[in-house]
Design an enzyme around this catalytic site. Structure first.
Site, mmCIF file in Angstrom:
data_model
loop_
_atom_site.group_PDB
_atom_site.id
_atom_site.type_symbol
_atom_site.label_atom_id
_atom_site.label_comp_id
_atom_site.label_asym_id
_atom_site.label_seq_id
_atom_site.Cartn_x
_atom_site.Cartn_y
_atom_site.Cartn_z
ATOM 1 N N HIS A 1 0.845 -1.203 0.000
ATOM 2 C CA HIS A 1 0.000 0.000 0.000
ATOM 3 C C HIS A 1 0.873 1.243 0.000
ATOM 4 C CE1 HIS A 1 -3.322 2.737 1.152
ATOM 5 N NE2 HIS A 1 -2.406 3.303 1.913
ATOM 6 N N GLU A 2 1.908 1.257 0.835
ATOM 7 C CA GLU A 2 2.805 2.413 0.878
ATOM 8 C C GLU A 2 3.588 2.547 -0.424
ATOM 9 O OE1 GLU A 2 2.333 4.534 3.081
ATOM 10 O OE2 GLU A 2 1.090 3.253 4.339
ATOM 11 N N HIS B 1 1.728 4.513 -2.895
ATOM 12 C CA HIS B 1 1.920 5.967 -2.816
ATOM 13 C C HIS B 1 3.185 6.393 -3.563
ATOM 14 C CE1 HIS B 1 -1.439 6.707 -0.265
ATOM 15 N NE2 HIS B 1 -0.965 6.037 0.758
#
Length: 225
Positions: free
Chosen positions: A95-96, A99
């Site tokens: 998920h990071e 980004h």
């Protein structure tokens, strides 16, 4: 009765969602992935597959303190996720990375959110002083300024939603395609990411409700005049 309902929404609901997130995260922290990749390894694999060799990965203290720092192009993972090879660990890690990919692709909502950071910080820090001062001294101008500041902070919360949802969507796609998890493990990863997303949804809803309450109070002040 209406005040009680409002209190339940702004106080109880966020606590309940945080408890649900921790419970879901803790459960899937005990379930290992078939690939046995750690969060750090999964993050590195996905970063490299997207040509982001310049993005580094570092462990950071704390639980669920994971984040991507666009200033120094670093994915920081809490130690459980950095070293762990669980469904939860790789889900949060990728998920990071989502980004980081957004940053590399110049994702519009991410850019807009970054641009709003200074204004949102000012809004969060100063809005209540102006709003409280306006209410206490019946200064509509001060009240209006506080509402404008607070609205900037609320806008930041609203823009955060598509940024987070998009990063989670990217994470689910790349985890399977990169071999980090199998298809039958995707449902567990989705539960972790959805639980995390609920915290952003709750924060946004509460912020919007607070803004509406302040606007109604401002209208009431003007009607009294």
């Amino acid at each position: 009765m209406s005040f009680l309902i409002y209190f339940i929404i702004i106080m109880i609901v966020p606590i309940a969602i945080q408890m649900y997130l921790k419970k879901t995260y803790k459960k899937h922290l005990q379930i290992s992935t078939s690939s046995n990749m750690t969060g750090a390894e999964a993050a590195r694999k996905v970063l490299d597959e997207n040509g982001l060799y310049n993005v580094s990965i570092e462990p950071v203290k704390g639980q669920l303190s994971d984040h991507y720092d666009p200033r120094d192009k670093t994915v920081r993972l809490s130690e459980d996720n950095y070293y762990g090879s669980s469904i939860a660990s790789v889900s949060v890690a990728t998920h990071e990375v989502g980004h980081a990919i957004q940053d590399a692709e110049d994702y519009a909502f991410l850019r807009f959110r970054h641009a709003l950071v200074p204004v949102a910080n000012i809004g969060s820090n100063l809005s209540f002083f102006f709003i409280l001062g306006g209410l206490l001294f019946q200064f509509t101008g001060m009240m209006l300024l506080g509402i404008i500041f607070f609205a900037a902070a609320v806008l930041f919360q609203v823009i955060t939603l598509p940024v987070e949802f998009n990063a989670s969507s990217r994470a689910l796609n790349v985890m399977v395609s990169s071999g980090v998890i199998r298809n039958d493990e995707e449902s567990g990863a989705k539960k972790v990411l959805n639980a995390a997303a609920l915290t952003y949804v709750a924060a946004t809803v509460i912020a919007v409700m607070e803004l509406l309450r302040f606007v109604l109070a401002f209208i009431g002040m003007n009607n009294d005049d």
